[in-house]
Design an enzyme around this catalytic site. Sequence first.
Site, PDB file in Angstrom:
ATOM      1  N   LYS A   1       0.832  -1.207   0.000  1.00  0.00           N
ATOM      2  CA  LYS A   1       0.000   0.000   0.000  1.00  0.00           C
ATOM      3  C   LYS A   1       0.866   1.258   0.000  1.00  0.00           C
ATOM      4  CE  LYS A   1      -2.847   0.849   3.618  1.00  0.00           C
ATOM      5  NZ  LYS A   1      -2.550   2.202   4.112  1.00  0.00           N
ATOM      6  N   SER A   2       1.868   1.306   0.862  1.00  0.00           N
ATOM      7  CA  SER A   2       2.712   2.507   0.941  1.00  0.00           C
ATOM      8  C   SER A   2       3.407   2.764  -0.398  1.00  0.00           C
ATOM      9  CB  SER A   2       3.781   2.332   2.025  1.00  0.00           C
ATOM     10  OG  SER A   2       3.183   2.347   3.287  1.00  0.00           O
TER      11      SER A   2
ATOM     12  N   GLY B   1      -5.020   8.162   5.178  1.00  0.00           N
ATOM     13  CA  GLY B   1      -4.123   9.183   5.724  1.00  0.00           C
ATOM     14  C   GLY B   1      -2.937   9.439   4.812  1.00  0.00           C
TER      15      GLY B   1
ATOM     16  N   ASP C   1       1.832  -1.008  11.920  1.00  0.00           N
ATOM     17  CA  ASP C   1       0.540  -1.488  11.399  1.00  0.00           C
ATOM     18  C   ASP C   1       0.261  -2.943  11.782  1.00  0.00           C
ATOM     19  OD1 ASP C   1       0.133   0.989  10.257  1.00  0.00           O
ATOM     20  OD2 ASP C   1       0.938   0.421   8.309  1.00  0.00           O
TER      21      ASP C   1
HETATM   22  C1  S3P Z   1       2.450   4.973   6.027  1.00  0.00           C
HETATM   23  C2  S3P Z   1       3.053   5.299   7.180  1.00  0.00           C
HETATM   24  C3  S3P Z   1       2.626   4.811   8.501  1.00  0.00           C
HETATM   25  C4  S3P Z   1       1.588   3.697   8.427  1.00  0.00           C
HETATM   26  C5  S3P Z   1       0.582   3.902   7.350  1.00  0.00           C
HETATM   27  C6  S3P Z   1       1.252   4.105   5.994  1.00  0.00           C
HETATM   28  C7  S3P Z   1       3.018   5.477   4.766  1.00  0.00           C
HETATM   29  O1  S3P Z   1       2.154   5.882   9.220  1.00  0.00           O
HETATM   30  O2  S3P Z   1       0.940   3.537   9.665  1.00  0.00           O
HETATM   31  O3  S3P Z   1      -0.286   2.786   7.269  1.00  0.00           O
HETATM   32  O4  S3P Z   1       2.699   4.941   3.695  1.00  0.00           O
HETATM   33  O5  S3P Z   1       3.798   6.437   4.827  1.00  0.00           O
HETATM   34  P1  S3P Z   1       3.160   6.930   9.897  1.00  0.00           P
HETATM   35  O6  S3P Z   1       3.002   8.217   9.185  1.00  0.00           O
HETATM   36  O7  S3P Z   1       2.735   6.943  11.313  1.00  0.00           O
HETATM   37  O8  S3P Z   1       4.566   6.417   9.716  1.00  0.00           O
END
Ligand code: S3P
Length: 428
Positions: free
Chosen positions: A22-23, A95, A318
């Site tokens: 996903k990232s 997010g 996660d």
């Molecule tokens: C993500 C970073 C993480 C993770 C999220 C995806 C990303 O959050 O929990 O599911 O793709 O950069 P953080 O910003 O707390 O590192």
Amino acid sequence: MRQVVTQAAGPLRGTMRVPGDKSLSHRAVLFAAMAEGTSVLTGVLDSADVRATIAAVSALGARVEGDIGAVLRVTGWGADGPSTPAGRIDCGNSGTTARLLMGVLAGWPVQVTLTGDDSLSQRPMARVTEPLARMGATFETAEGGTLPVTMRGGALIGIDYESPVASAQIKSAVLLAGLRARGRTIVTEPAPSRDHTERLLPEFGIEVGREPELDLCWVEGPAVPLACDYAVPADPSSAAFPLGAALIVPGSEVVCTGVLLNPTRIGFLLVLARMGADVLAEITQRDSAEFVGDITARFGREMEATLIEPDEVPSLIDEVPLLAVVATQAHGTTRFEGVGELRVKESDRLQAVADALTEMGAIVRSGADWLEVDGPCALRGAALDSLGDHRLAMAYAVAGRACDGEMSIERFEAVDVSWPGFGEALAL
Ligand code: S3P
């Protein structure tokens, strides 16, 4: 939708390829949209979160063609910049979409309003708008610094930003804004967060400076990414669920192939190995950007409790709900320290996991930023609610595969955020 899970489905056995990371999918689509030329992306995760990013960059003027799960061709706006979208941009539950987009847009003369669903509208955005405002962008947020956010990009200057939180989303937003800023933009973190932005930007022709011992990285602006071809590996955070299930469902053996083995993402594997679980990761491919390999998990070895320390939390952030479920089957008290960030994820995951495990008959204690799980314990079925949080829905389903009785999970469709085929993969 309500999903019922029981142990009747029996052991999990077989080899599977879980969907794309996903990232990396978000980043590949965003960087391709920012780039000059047409990028060819394969293995992009087809899920609600990544669709939100694709819809966003399309509304901003990038051309996205093809089939998400197969071959996606993205023609970026390059040096011309994004165009003002016709309406608001809905980031859904994601997010990463909201926060990284703020960084992408901060240096362009466009006005954009970002919205999200009920969960995303409660999550903190000031952690990103504050450094971006320092660089020169303007933001109007809802009370409390949340979405909806209306932003106007500006002429940016590079900053030296010391992030108070180890967050890849904050780091990435500031670095992406830095590509439009004059001079050097530096980000320092209290602990290393996932480093996909640092590894993937060079594939798009952008140099990223790094001092890993100091948890520090930087970019020099202005710079425009160049299109590239990129294959997204499978998501370790998704693989964690069938692998975790294999460790607690008698007779199971699962192999996940082609999984991203980035060191900032596989903290859960190190923790499981420390607990004595039968897990093995083998690197099969090491390209310039990432390590990729196969992971095997087998039921059978006794597991011991462990202490998860604050510094390793970003590398398994996660996976905490899943690890907490596995910890119910280990001998002793597993303690997670420095996990306060879980309270501002898609739900308050710390409270939700503590409550759900208690419902299942486990002995659990929690505080502001810690969680303790006693084991081993025979889990019993319970009536649970995912709270619309994909990782909770999946963690509860894993517990359901090993419980006595029936686990029922409300709002199970939340799994679509990161893995629409999860139910079938776990034989639910
Ligand atoms: C993500 C970073 C993480 C993770 C999220 C995806 C990303 O959050 O929990 O599911 O793709 O950069 P953080 O910003 O707390 O590192």
